[in-house]
Write a protein that holds these residues in place. Sequence first.
Motif, mmCIF file in Angstrom:
data_model
loop_
_atom_site.group_PDB
_atom_site.id
_atom_site.type_symbol
_atom_site.label_atom_id
_atom_site.label_comp_id
_atom_site.label_asym_id
_atom_site.label_seq_id
_atom_site.Cartn_x
_atom_site.Cartn_y
_atom_site.Cartn_z
ATOM 1 N N THR A 51 -9.219 -3.797 -11.788
ATOM 2 C CA THR A 51 -9.929 -3.607 -10.527
ATOM 3 C C THR A 51 -9.799 -2.186 -10.046
ATOM 4 O O THR A 51 -10.768 -1.700 -9.594
ATOM 5 C CB THR A 51 -9.411 -4.738 -9.380
ATOM 6 O OG1 THR A 51 -9.737 -6.001 -9.964
ATOM 7 C CG2 THR A 51 -10.277 -4.460 -8.077
ATOM 8 N N ARG A 52 -8.511 -1.761 -9.824
ATOM 9 C CA ARG A 52 -8.232 -0.373 -9.305
ATOM 10 C C ARG A 52 -8.639 0.587 -10.191
ATOM 11 O O ARG A 52 -9.173 1.478 -9.612
ATOM 12 C CB ARG A 52 -6.721 -0.395 -8.995
ATOM 13 C CG ARG A 52 -6.253 -1.114 -7.855
ATOM 14 C CD ARG A 52 -4.862 -1.832 -8.013
ATOM 15 N NE ARG A 52 -4.195 -2.521 -6.820
ATOM 16 C CZ ARG A 52 -4.720 -3.798 -6.633
ATOM 17 N NH1 ARG A 52 -5.715 -4.598 -7.685
ATOM 18 N NH2 ARG A 52 -4.583 -4.622 -5.558
ATOM 19 N N LEU A 87 -12.528 0.706 -9.550
ATOM 20 C CA LEU A 87 -12.738 1.623 -8.219
ATOM 21 C C LEU A 87 -12.562 3.195 -8.036
ATOM 22 O O LEU A 87 -13.571 3.925 -7.881
ATOM 23 C CB LEU A 87 -11.940 0.934 -7.205
ATOM 24 C CG LEU A 87 -12.382 -0.495 -6.871
ATOM 25 C CD1 LEU A 87 -11.380 -1.020 -5.644
ATOM 26 C CD2 LEU A 87 -13.943 -0.594 -6.222
ATOM 27 N N ASP A 88 -11.406 3.267 -8.879
ATOM 28 C CA ASP A 88 -11.123 4.706 -9.017
ATOM 29 C C ASP A 88 -12.083 5.490 -10.023
ATOM 30 O O ASP A 88 -12.452 6.818 -9.442
ATOM 31 C CB ASP A 88 -9.741 4.833 -9.694
ATOM 32 C CG ASP A 88 -8.521 4.588 -8.585
ATOM 33 O OD1 ASP A 88 -8.865 4.596 -7.337
ATOM 34 O OD2 ASP A 88 -7.486 4.408 -9.201
ATOM 35 N N ARG A 125 -10.998 0.812 -1.736
ATOM 36 C CA ARG A 125 -9.927 1.072 -2.486
ATOM 37 C C ARG A 125 -8.500 0.971 -1.684
ATOM 38 O O ARG A 125 -7.444 0.758 -2.138
ATOM 39 C CB ARG A 125 -9.947 2.218 -3.315
ATOM 40 C CG ARG A 125 -9.002 2.841 -4.306
ATOM 41 C CD ARG A 125 -8.492 1.764 -5.345
ATOM 42 N NE ARG A 125 -7.609 2.139 -6.218
ATOM 43 C CZ ARG A 125 -6.341 2.070 -6.138
ATOM 44 N NH1 ARG A 125 -5.862 1.297 -4.905
ATOM 45 N NH2 ARG A 125 -5.364 2.396 -6.846
ATOM 46 N N ALA A 137 -12.657 -7.050 -5.073
ATOM 47 C CA ALA A 137 -11.790 -6.238 -4.231
ATOM 48 C C ALA A 137 -11.688 -6.628 -2.779
ATOM 49 O O ALA A 137 -10.470 -6.844 -2.147
ATOM 50 C CB ALA A 137 -12.042 -4.704 -4.437
ATOM 51 N N SER A 139 -8.541 -7.956 -0.633
ATOM 52 C CA SER A 139 -8.177 -7.489 0.589
ATOM 53 C C SER A 139 -8.045 -8.273 1.660
ATOM 54 O O SER A 139 -7.432 -8.368 2.534
ATOM 55 C CB SER A 139 -8.968 -6.396 0.833
ATOM 56 O OG SER A 139 -8.778 -5.410 2.079
ATOM 57 N N LEU A 175 -6.595 -1.948 -0.528
ATOM 58 C CA LEU A 175 -5.809 -2.940 -1.467
ATOM 59 C C LEU A 175 -4.292 -2.305 -1.678
ATOM 60 O O LEU A 175 -4.128 -1.412 -1.645
ATOM 61 C CB LEU A 175 -6.444 -2.676 -3.010
ATOM 62 C CG LEU A 175 -7.990 -3.185 -3.336
ATOM 63 C CD1 LEU A 175 -8.544 -3.095 -4.627
ATOM 64 C CD2 LEU A 175 -8.036 -4.654 -2.739
ATOM 65 N N GLU A 227 -0.847 -1.758 -3.464
ATOM 66 C CA GLU A 227 -0.499 -0.795 -4.916
ATOM 67 C C GLU A 227 0.436 -1.958 -5.551
ATOM 68 O O GLU A 227 0.861 -2.956 -4.994
ATOM 69 C CB GLU A 227 -0.031 0.392 -4.658
ATOM 70 C CG GLU A 227 -0.568 1.442 -4.146
ATOM 71 C CD GLU A 227 -2.146 1.648 -4.804
ATOM 72 O OE1 GLU A 227 -1.901 1.551 -6.116
ATOM 73 O OE2 GLU A 227 -3.110 1.824 -4.315
#
Length: 310
Positions: free
Chosen positions: A276-277, A280-281, A301, A199, A203, A304, A306
């Motif tokens: 990945t999201r 992380l969530d 998070r 991530a 970023s 990143l 959306e």
Amino acid sequence: MSKVLVVGAGALGQVFGSWLAEGGAEVSFLVRQGREGWAEDGVELFRLRKGRPAVSRRLVPHQVISRPPREAWDMVWLCVDSPALRGDWTRELRGAAGAATVVTIGQDPHDLDTLAGVWPRESIVQVTPTLLAYQAPLKAEVPGQGVAYWVPPGSAMGVAGARAPQVIDALRRGGARVRRVRKAGSGEVTAARLVPYIAAIESAGWSLRAVRRRLGGAAAASREAVAVTAAQHGGRPPLSVPAWAVGLALRALPLLTPFDLQRYLEAHFTKVGAQTRLMLDGWIAEGAARALPVTHLAALRGSLPEGASA
């Protein structure tokens, strides 16, 4: 001859299907509707080797289908990303697959519980991939189109679950290096260590040079994710990898891989950006529920963009 159904015809699905076919299994693929013509004449796979030509192997599936037939499958391999495992299609597959061993390569902390809501937990086997695979070529590292993959020297994939011996035997007969893992959550801990760094690279615009300036925050986020994952499995967090060691690895890896590592990371992890999201969530929500620190995970998070697709 064992009958294997591989769900998903991405790079990893093709590599695992090739290993299983080399080991003597009859391998079929379940794909999205409209892709039934995929691999009519077979597909080319290239095993990459540093400083030597790639080894080519052709995979010819037994059949390619878009609806799971009711057959006596010995194994069903779910070679799709974690968000896809949340779909209703898994229940239809469960009805068709019968008592098959279900193999998942997903390492999201909630994947096993998601699948256990559909299949008996004792029939589920988790495989932690240690190879890198992608649609080739990135540049000119292989002589044609196909799937290229690289197995880091000395690495072995972890296999966990009550039916692990069946999966280990099938993979070893095809030439894959695997080992049995008995400790619960080991694959999820590995993902918790690595995904925050992925991530951070995203970023940084997929720049390995630029991400070196952000390794402190990524290392802290990795420690938080590992602590959350360990708590989920009732264990203590293992030792973390210091940021300086990751920095050294990021300098060394491009020299060791027989392909453009930065291009690979961008191509592959853009494709699975939703995963990945999701991970992380999941760590952030689980950590908050357990009163564990997630500050660095939340900051990562938030960095990143959306809209990434799976």
